[in-house]
Structures are given as C-alpha cells and as structure tokens.
Enzyme design. Structure first.
Site, mmCIF file in Angstrom:
data_model
loop_
_atom_site.group_PDB
_atom_site.id
_atom_site.type_symbol
_atom_site.label_atom_id
_atom_site.label_comp_id
_atom_site.label_asym_id
_atom_site.label_seq_id
_atom_site.Cartn_x
_atom_site.Cartn_y
_atom_site.Cartn_z
ATOM 1 N N HIS A 68 0.786 -1.242 0.000
ATOM 2 C CA HIS A 68 0.000 0.000 0.000
ATOM 3 C C HIS A 68 0.815 1.287 0.000
ATOM 4 O O HIS A 68 0.277 2.364 -0.260
ATOM 5 C CB HIS A 68 -0.936 0.007 1.210
ATOM 6 C CG HIS A 68 -2.331 0.445 0.894
ATOM 7 N ND1 HIS A 68 -2.608 1.484 0.020
ATOM 8 C CD2 HIS A 68 -3.531 0.013 1.334
ATOM 9 C CE1 HIS A 68 -3.923 1.648 -0.056
ATOM 10 N NE2 HIS A 68 -4.500 0.760 0.721
ATOM 11 N N TYR B 170 -13.824 4.688 10.462
ATOM 12 C CA TYR B 170 -13.011 5.224 9.366
ATOM 13 C C TYR B 170 -13.569 4.704 8.046
ATOM 14 O O TYR B 170 -13.756 3.507 7.886
ATOM 15 C CB TYR B 170 -11.570 4.747 9.559
ATOM 16 C CG TYR B 170 -10.554 5.172 8.519
ATOM 17 C CD1 TYR B 170 -9.589 6.124 8.825
ATOM 18 C CD2 TYR B 170 -10.511 4.591 7.246
ATOM 19 C CE1 TYR B 170 -8.622 6.500 7.898
ATOM 20 C CE2 TYR B 170 -9.558 4.957 6.308
ATOM 21 C CZ TYR B 170 -8.606 5.911 6.641
ATOM 22 O OH TYR B 170 -7.659 6.278 5.710
ATOM 23 N N SER C 4 -12.523 5.119 4.028
ATOM 24 C CA SER C 4 -11.517 5.652 3.121
ATOM 25 C C SER C 4 -12.167 6.350 1.933
ATOM 26 O O SER C 4 -13.179 5.898 1.405
ATOM 27 C CB SER C 4 -10.637 4.511 2.620
ATOM 28 O OG SER C 4 -9.638 5.008 1.775
ATOM 29 N N THR D 52 -5.565 9.988 0.131
ATOM 30 C CA THR D 52 -6.902 9.671 0.643
ATOM 31 C C THR D 52 -7.286 10.678 1.713
ATOM 32 O O THR D 52 -6.448 11.406 2.240
ATOM 33 C CB THR D 52 -6.943 8.263 1.281
ATOM 34 O OG1 THR D 52 -5.990 8.207 2.352
ATOM 35 C CG2 THR D 52 -6.644 7.179 0.255
#
Length: 658
Positions: A372, A486, A488, A499
């Site tokens: 990532h 959360y 994204s 992001t």
C-alpha cells in the site's frame, strides 16, 4: 480568462485538423501489444490538475469536534473543545501558517504526499495484515477459460499489455465523468487533445469531467518496497523485462518482453507457465517469502545478510521483476477460504513487498494482493478492471491453444538463494510469528439479498450511508457503544492526492441507531424514515467535503507531522485521550464497486477492531469482515443483517421489531 484560452485552443485545434503534429486518431501499432490507443495522451491532464487544498484551520477544528461529539460524554467533550480553542488560536495557528507557506513552496506536489509516504515507509510493523489488502476477480464468464494455465497466461498477457499501453502514453486518462454523454465522447477527445496540458483540466471541467491524478501508476510495475532500517525505500527498475513466478515457495523468472520491448508471444508465456506448473521440485525447507512478512527492521537486517552472503544479484531479479505471479496448488473452497488465501496464504508463496502479486489458485480463482505504500485503490482498481476486461473479452489464448514448441528449461530460470545458518534461523522465526498471527484472524461474510442500490435510490437515500448506518447499528447492538469509524475516500481529483477520511459515526447515526436498537416501538415507521434520511443527507455532506480535500484528518495529521519534524513539543490537542481514541479506528471500512470485483478484504487496523470491506450492488449488499480474537465477526455480521432488515422494514412502512 481560462475559458477564452480554451476557446482559442479549440478553434486552433479545429483549424489545424488531423495533420497537426500531435497524437493521431489511430496508429500503426500492433493491436495485440496494447489494450487501447487513446487519442488523448495518458498524462495529458497531469500538469493542470488542481492542487489539494489545505482546509481553513477553523473548519478543521469545527469538523473535528463534530466527529468527536458522538464518541465523548459531556465532560470529555468540554475538555476537548477547550483544547481545540487553545490550539486554534495558539500553536495550531502557527503550525497551520507554516504548513501553508511550505505548501506554496512545493507546488509540484500536495501537502499530504510526503508525510503520507513517510507514514507508510517508516512503519515497522509487518506489511501483512497491517497494510496489504486484496481484491479478487470475478470468474471468467466462459467457464472453460478458468483453467489455471489458461487464465494465468491470459491475465499475464493482459497485464503486460496494460504496462505497454501505459508507457506508450496510449492508456485512456483516468477521468470521472459526471456527464459522460458530453465528456466521454470522441468529439470531446478530439477537442481536448489539442488543448495544451497546462490548460487541459479546465477544458474537462467545463463539461463536468474531472481528470484524476495518475502519478502513482508507474509504480505498478517493476517495483518493490525494500526493507531498510527505520525507513523503507520504494524501488523501481523499468528496464527489467522478466516476470517473477512463485510456486510452492520456489522462484522462477522468464522474459515477458523481448529486447525490442514487444510482448513475448502468448504461446511462449503459456509454455513457460506450463513448464513451471509441471516442475516437481519440492517446497524449500526454508521458504524465503516468510521474511517479507517480518517486522521491517528485522527484515532489513536479514536482507543485508542475504546480500552479504552473495544473493544481491538474485534479489535484484526479484525486486525488478515486472510483477509477481503466484501459482497456488489448491482450489478455493468458499469466500472465507478465498479471503484467507488472498490476504495472507500460508506465507510461502507470496512476495509481500512487491507492488502487487497476481495470485492464481488451482481452479483459476484470481486476485490482486498489493503493497500500500506506493499507491492507493484508484490506480490498482483501474489496472484490475482493464486486466479483467481484456483477459475475458480479448483473451490471448483459448483453452484449446497449444503452447509454443520452445525449450522452457533454457528460457525459465529457477532462482536459488544461499542461506546461512543465521538466515535459516531468521526464516524459522518469521514463520513462527506469521503462523501465530494469522491464526488469530477470523473472516466472515454475508450477502443481504433483500435489496440494494436500486431500492435505496428510489427512496432518495445514499446507498453508502445506509451501509455505514448498518455498521453503526450493528456495533451498538453487539457492544452497546458508538466508536471511532473510518471510511476511506480518494482525493485523486487533486495533484498527488492520496486519501481522506469520512467519519461515518455522527450525532445523527448515533440517534438513529439508538432508536432502532433500543426503542423501535417508540417511533413510527415515518419517524424512523426521517432519521435515516437525516443520516443520509449528513453522510453525503461528509463525503462531498472529503472528496474535495475538506476533511479534518489529513490536515491534523500534517500539522502533527510538521510539529514533530520541527522538533516542537507536541501540542496538547494531539496528547488528548480523545484524539488517540478517534484515531483508534475500531470500525475500519472501505468499499469498491466494479463488475470485475468478486470480493475484497483487509485486516483490522487495531487489535480490537473490525476490517469491513463492503459493496452495495444493484440488488444486494455484500460485506466481508475480518477481526482478531477479541471480537466476533459472525455475531457482528448477524447484527449487520438485523440492522439492514430493520431499515428495509421501516422504509417499506412496516413495524420494526426489537
């Protein structure tokens, strides 16, 4: 001014006509080498993309307090409110001004790009479960094409076609079309290609089209995250022409591009993969792949030992490979087995540091597992969609195709590593740690069949807001509280955007969840409908703000990063238990919607959390949940189903039962 320049460009473009010194409408390039031949250059919009805005400090503080409201009691909230006021008028104001000044001096990038790379690359935790997610492909619609060798060949060829198309600047630019009838047309493309790059974004904006940042795309190929002490390094070598293939923990490489940069014939690729699949070599006693699952500092130290022991050139071949194809020797049993296999597997047949691993099970079930740090879902999903489309609609081989008559024993090189006793001990320790960690992870999934996007749109509700509301209700029912959540959201509409966070837990979702979970009989269906509608309206507002770079999370993150970089004592706001709590995201959620996607999954971001991958499709809602032993995924999903049933009842005017 911009509009006048564009009109001039348009008129010049029309006057110049197809003989102009720019990209022709068609080229003489061999079709099988490319996915597409865009008349608009791939990076045409990149120079003119708008810059990611830094929100006003007062807006960030206001949004932050709104997100804290449902998580804190009155006395905690008053304390946090006071800390925010002091921050806004004191050290926060100074840091914000420094951040703005710094941003003005770095107009080539975004204020979040550097800190975000640092956040990923300085993290010392294993990339497995902590960072790397996966997305799995739907099966090929033609069932006979799901044979492992056939699909592996076709997907490999399609992936290399994507690489070639991208590097030749022939890949269609990534654009979000609000009015595709106007902007996603040959007429518009013929116009916009004549508009200079420094103006092109504005031309798209005039027809409600929003080009997206594509700066991450080059890291898709020939790229690896290299472990280094304290901070890892992203490595790319775009000159390398070979593919890395893993099978039973053994490493193989062969060229997929020839010396002229053309794709090796599909029948040769098929022959080489067939050769690898028929190799009877046993799995190595000490599978090297385990090291990529280690703590990054430990792995950095062991990697240096590998280099010192004479493995530098072999490691270079692994790191520089176009990508990593993982051929597994077992079929997939069900969705849960699929998720475990693609998210972590047994640790022996994945090079977790590679920008992506294309995993192919024995039955042709395929997935992309990606690291990532280098990039986000926008780049990966575009690649994923194009590979699925090309490999299913224009497959390089058929199930009846015969492999080329070539000597694969010469073309395919098996890589061997020299392992000292210290390295063998390191691999054994990594295996032990890996096995113990993945054993604690549970994954479960549901598919809610009563309805999806179509029904919710008729109710004038945001489908995403309803899914998020279901998670809030489920956690309240299971654990009796509202927690940090959360979601994204991409900011790829801006140059070097990454992001932003949508904070789905709000005073509206809390009120609505409590009404459904604790006292549904006290409210009529109409009242419950109104509460759902308020949640939807507010969620839409949060989403719009986040997409436009107007969330609060990245701004506060950058201010905190700046304070640490300047050696300033950490402002009290960031030491507040409420700040720690809102960043301890017990519900971490992400959604992907694409006809090519079967299912996706990622692990929780905190030990007592849930990782929730979900999709709201036309007529159903899917949810794939991971958690560690401190939580119960099955019970949570049962509560999600109950929440969805209750909301659908209310929306249909039925009585909601406790």
């Amino acid at each position: 001014m911009v509009v006048r320049l564009l009109l001039r460009s348009w008129s010049r473009g029309l006057a110049v006509g197809p003989g102009a010194p720019c990209r022709p409408l068609s080229t003489g390039l061999e079709p099988s080498q490319y996915l597409q031949r865009s008349i608009v250059p791939t990076m045409h919009y990149q120079d003119s993309l708008p810059r990611l805005p830094i929100p006003k400090l007062e807006d960030t503080i206001r949004r932050y307090l709104s997100a804290q409201k449902p998580l804190l009691d009155d006395s905690q909230f008053r304390k946090t409110e006071q800390l925010c006021k002091s921050f806004e008028t004191g050290i926060g104001k100074e840091l914000h001004e420094q951040l703005v000044a710094q941003d003005k001096q770095n107009k080539h990038t975004s204020y979040i790009s550097g800190p975000w790379f640092d956040m990923y690359l300085t993290a010392r935790d294993s990339v497995v479960l902590n960072f790397n997610p996966f997305i799995s492909f739907n099966p090929d619609p033609k069932s006979e094409y799901n044979d492992q060798l056939t699909r592996a060949t076709n997907m490999t060829v399609s992936a290399i076609r994507f690489l070639k198309t991208l590097r030749a600047d022939l890949l269609e630019p990534e654009v979000f079309h609000l009015n595709p009838a106007k902007s996603d047309t040959d007429t518009f493309k013929r116009f916009i290609r004549f508009v200079p790059s420094f103006l092109s974004w504005y031309g798209a904006y005039l027809v409600n089209a929003y080009p997206l940042d594509m700066s991450q795309y080059f890291r898709l190929f020939n790229s690896t995250r290299l472990p280094r002490p304290h901070r890892d390094e992203l490595f790319t070598d775009d000159k390398a022409r070979h593919l890395l293939v893993l099978r039973k923990g053994n490493f193989y490489i062969f060229d997929v591009l020839d010396q002229d940069g053309n794709i090796v014939s599909a029948s040769e690729i098929q022959a080489h993969l067939k050769y690898i699949l028929s190799d009877n070599s046993p799995a190595p006693e000490f599978p090297l792949c385990y090291l990529t699952s280690e703590n990054r500092d430990i792995w950095a130290e062991l990697r240096q030992k590998l280099v010192n022991d004479g493995n530098e050139e072999t490691l270079r071949k692994v790191d520089s490979a176009v990508f990593c194809l993982c051929l597994d020797d077992f079929p997939i049993k069900d969705f849960v087995h699929l998720s475990h296999s693609m998210l972590h597997g047994d640790g022996t047949n994945r090079w977790f540091d590679k920008s992506f691993n294309l995993i192919m099970a024995k039955d042709g079930t395929a997935a992309i597992h990606f690291e990532h740090a280098w990039g986000d879902g926008v780049a990966v999903l575009r690649f994923f969609n194009e590979v699925f489309k090309d490999s299913t609609q224009a497959p390089a081989i058929t199930p009846q195709s015969q492999p080329a008559s070539t000597d694969s024993s010469v073309a395919v090189q098996k890589l061997n590593f020299k392992l000292s006793d210290a390295l063998k001990t390191g691999i054994s320790a990594a295996k032990e740690k890996f096995d113990a960690t993945v054993k604690t992870l549970t994954i479960d999934c549901i598919r809610f069949q009563r309805g999806g996007r179509e029904f919710l749109k008729k109710q004038k509700l945001s489908p995403d807001s309803l899914a998020q509301l279901a998670f809030q209700m489920a956690f309240l029912r299971q654990y009796g509280q509202t927690v940090a959540t959360y979601e994204s959201c991409s900011t790829a509409a801006f140059k070097h955007g990454r992001t932003e966070t949508i904070r789905p837990a709000s005073v509206f979702t809390k009120r609505c969840s409590e009404a459904f979970v604790r006292e549904p009989s006290k409210h009529s269906a109409g009242e419950l409908q109104q509460m759902i509608a308020k949640c939807s309206t507010y969620h839409n507002q949060l989403t719009r703000e986040a997409v436009m770079g107007q969330g609060f999370d990245r701004h506060l993150f950058a201010l905190r990063y700046l304070a640490a970089a300047k050696g300033i004592s950490m402002p009290e706001l960031f030491l507040d238990p409420a700040y720690r709590q809102i960043n301890h995201n017990i519900l971490s959620t992400s959604t992907l919607s694409s006809p090519a996607v079967n299912v996706g999954c990622f692990a929780p971001v905190v030990p007592d959390g849930f990782g929730i991958a979900y999709a709201v499709q036309d007529n159903w809602i899917g949810c794939n949940v991971s958690t560690y032993q401190s939580r119960n995924a099955r019970e949570f999903l049962q509560c999600v189903e109950k929440a969805l049933e209750d909301m659908f009842d209310a929306l249909e005017g039925k009585t909601v039962k406790t």
